[in-house]
Design a protein around this motif. Structure first.
Motif, short mmCIF file in Angstrom:
data_model
loop_
_atom_site.label_atom_id
_atom_site.label_comp_id
_atom_site.label_asym_id
_atom_site.label_seq_id
_atom_site.Cartn_x
_atom_site.Cartn_y
_atom_site.Cartn_z
N THR A 273 76.56 99.73 121.81
CA THR A 273 75.78 98.54 122.14
C THR A 273 76.72 97.40 122.52
N TRP A 274 77.83 97.33 121.80
CA TRP A 274 78.76 96.22 121.99
C TRP A 274 79.63 96.40 123.23
N VAL A 275 80.09 97.62 123.47
CA VAL A 275 81.03 97.83 124.58
C VAL A 275 80.29 98.36 125.81
N GLY A 276 80.03 97.48 126.74
CA GLY A 276 79.33 97.86 127.96
C GLY A 276 80.19 97.63 129.18
N SER A 277 79.57 97.16 130.26
CA SER A 277 80.35 96.89 131.47
C SER A 277 81.33 95.76 131.24
N GLY A 278 81.05 94.92 130.23
CA GLY A 278 82.00 93.87 129.87
C GLY A 278 83.32 94.42 129.40
N THR A 279 83.34 95.68 128.94
CA THR A 279 84.57 96.33 128.51
C THR A 279 85.18 97.15 129.63
N ILE A 280 84.42 98.10 130.16
CA ILE A 280 84.96 99.06 131.12
C ILE A 280 85.18 98.44 132.51
N ILE A 281 84.53 97.30 132.77
CA ILE A 281 84.69 96.65 134.08
C ILE A 281 85.25 95.24 133.92
#
Length: 469
Positions: free
Chosen positions: A54-62
């Protein structure tokens, strides 16, 4: 276009939709409570999985990968440090959060500060979460545009449709169990990809020497205030993230909530450390590309074996789908519980609340698609959304949990000041190149403290009503 990549991503999306349809059965989701909290029946392994993905989304991978690509591994560690540090704070507060379980964070604020604060907080939370949903759609569009003839916008529309179907069907039941499947995929893809990419680069010494000179410094060439401007939004959002609070409230008991938070802390290192290594390796292998695509291009440009690259791309889509559905579900709860149910006089009933939640999911999807067209990158969009929530909501929530002297006037002042300064800073074009949190957070905290000290302290009955005394 790699057929293997497309098959893996399509298979993943179909499995996710299948899980959502399975949990849409009326026997699983009968009320708004079931839709939001999955019957408060989630086991610890499922809780850990749903918390972390839930926490790690496109904000992480992108978005986070973009930051690491441009500023280097040490600056990237500072950027992501808000995650483990924020989780440590949650670890101490997990039992309190579970004990004070509410449908939404604004409802928690109402118990301490009154109904007016709840309304303002609900509007602020919904605005921030629509932005975060938009960042997931844009991120998913990047992935699909790299492996198909689709444009980023067309890809974002497809991702938006899948995420909306997933969320509107089974609520947290479908979200949590798709999170569990996605977590296995994400961790596996990231852990396997790192050593393969380091081999492709030529080993650690070649990797380090290949980085730009500024990227080998702790700050990545940023000033301390600029670096702080990237660290704080992530940290502040996590401290009071309604998504995570709702997950902890869905745990079977206080012990499960605490154990799940500890599991999330450990799991977080297996996500952001590989992302930093992959993004900075991409800076060596592919200088000058769009940083948003740094991790994704490792797969699409042939730097990874086809199968592993396909799994990495599917993992990126998993990030987007799971986080997007979570923020969408959470934002819908604000509309249903904090606004509609409250102002309708409680006449809609449980089934009516469920209908409103599902309609709210669709409405959020439509607004998020429009918002995603305005911001040029995922990193810009996530910083804006994180800051609105972190600067406005987090000070008030932490005051509920840790400062008994805070008053209603202080909470209102913090909400209005944090939101107003963030939006104003964005409209002004971020003067000096600083993210809005640098000015919005101090302004909100100062407003909270001054207004609270100038008004009458709450009595003990008010503190007990919040459930955190």
């Amino acid at each position: 276009m790699q057929t293997t990549h497309l098959v893996l991503i399509t298979t993943y999306l179909l499995v996710m939709v299948g899980i959502g349809l399975y949990y849409s059965r009326s026997s699983k989701v009968r009320t708004g409570e079931d839709f939001l909290f999955a019957g408060r029946s989630l086991s610890t392994p499922v809780m850990i999985a749903t918390l972390i993905v839930t926490w790690v989304g496109s904000g992480t991978i992108i978005g986070g990968a973009n930051f690491a690509y441009n500023y280097g591994p040490m600056a990237g560690m500072i950027f992501f440090a808000g995650t483990p540090l924020g989780i440590l704070v949650l670890l101490f507060a997990a039992r309190r959060i579970r004990r004070a379980a509410r449908h939404t964070v604004p409802e928690l604020l109402e118990a301490r500060f009154g109904s007016g604060v709840r309304t303002v907080a609900a509007v602020v939370t919904t605005i921030a979460y629509v932005g975060l949903v938009a960042s997931q759609f844009v991120g998913g569009g990047y992935v699909l545009s790299l492996i198909t003839p689709l444009t980023t916008t067309q890809g974002a529309l497809i991702v938006a449709a899948v995420v909306t179907i997933l969320t509107v069907t089974g609520g947290l039941f479908s979200v949590a169990y798709t999170d569990f499947v996605s977590a296995i995929l994400v961790f596996g893809a990231l852990i396997v990809a790192v050593p393969l990419i380091l081999v492709a680069v030529g080993g650690l010494p070649v990797y380090w020497e290949g980085l730009p000179e500024a990227a080998r410094t702790p700050s990545g060439g940023l000033s301390p205030l600029q670096l702080l401007g990237y660290f704080l939004p992530l940290f502040l959002l996590l401290l009071a993230d309604q998504n995570l609070y709702q997950r902890l409230a869905a745990a079977k008991d206080e012990r499960a909530a605490r154990n799940s938070t500890l599991g999330m802390l450990i799991a977080s290192f297996f996500v952001f450390v590989p992302v930093i290594m992959l993004a900075t390796s991409a800076a060596v292998l592919m200088p000058g590309i769009n940083g948003d695509e740094s991790v994704l291009r490792l797969a699409t440009d042939g730097h990874l074996p086809t199968l592993i690259g396909g799994l990495l791309l599917a993992g990126a889509v998993a990030f987007v789908v799971t986080t997007g559905s979570s923020f969408m579900l959470s934002g819908a709860s604000n509309i249903a519980f904090d606004l509609f149910a409250r102002f309708s006089g409680g006449k809609v009933g449980e089934r009516g609340t469920l209908v409103v939640q599902r309609l709210s999911v669709v409405a959020i999807a439509l607004v998020a698609v429009a918002l995603g067209l305005y911001f040029p990158t995922v990193l810009d969009l996530q910083m804006y959304s994180y800051t609105i929530y972190g600067a406005a909501i987090t000070p008030a929530v932490l005051a509920v949990l840790f400062w008994k002297r805070a008053t209603t006037a202080g909470a209102v002042a913090a909400l209005i000041t944090g939101t107003g300064v963030t939006i104003g800073w964005e409209i002004a074009g971020a003067p000096g190149g600083f993210n809005g949190v640098i000015v919005a957070l101090p302004a909100a905290v100062l407003a909270l403290v001054v207004a609270s000290l100038l008004t009458k302290a709450p009595d003990r009955r008010t503190l007990e009503a919040a459930g955190v005394d």
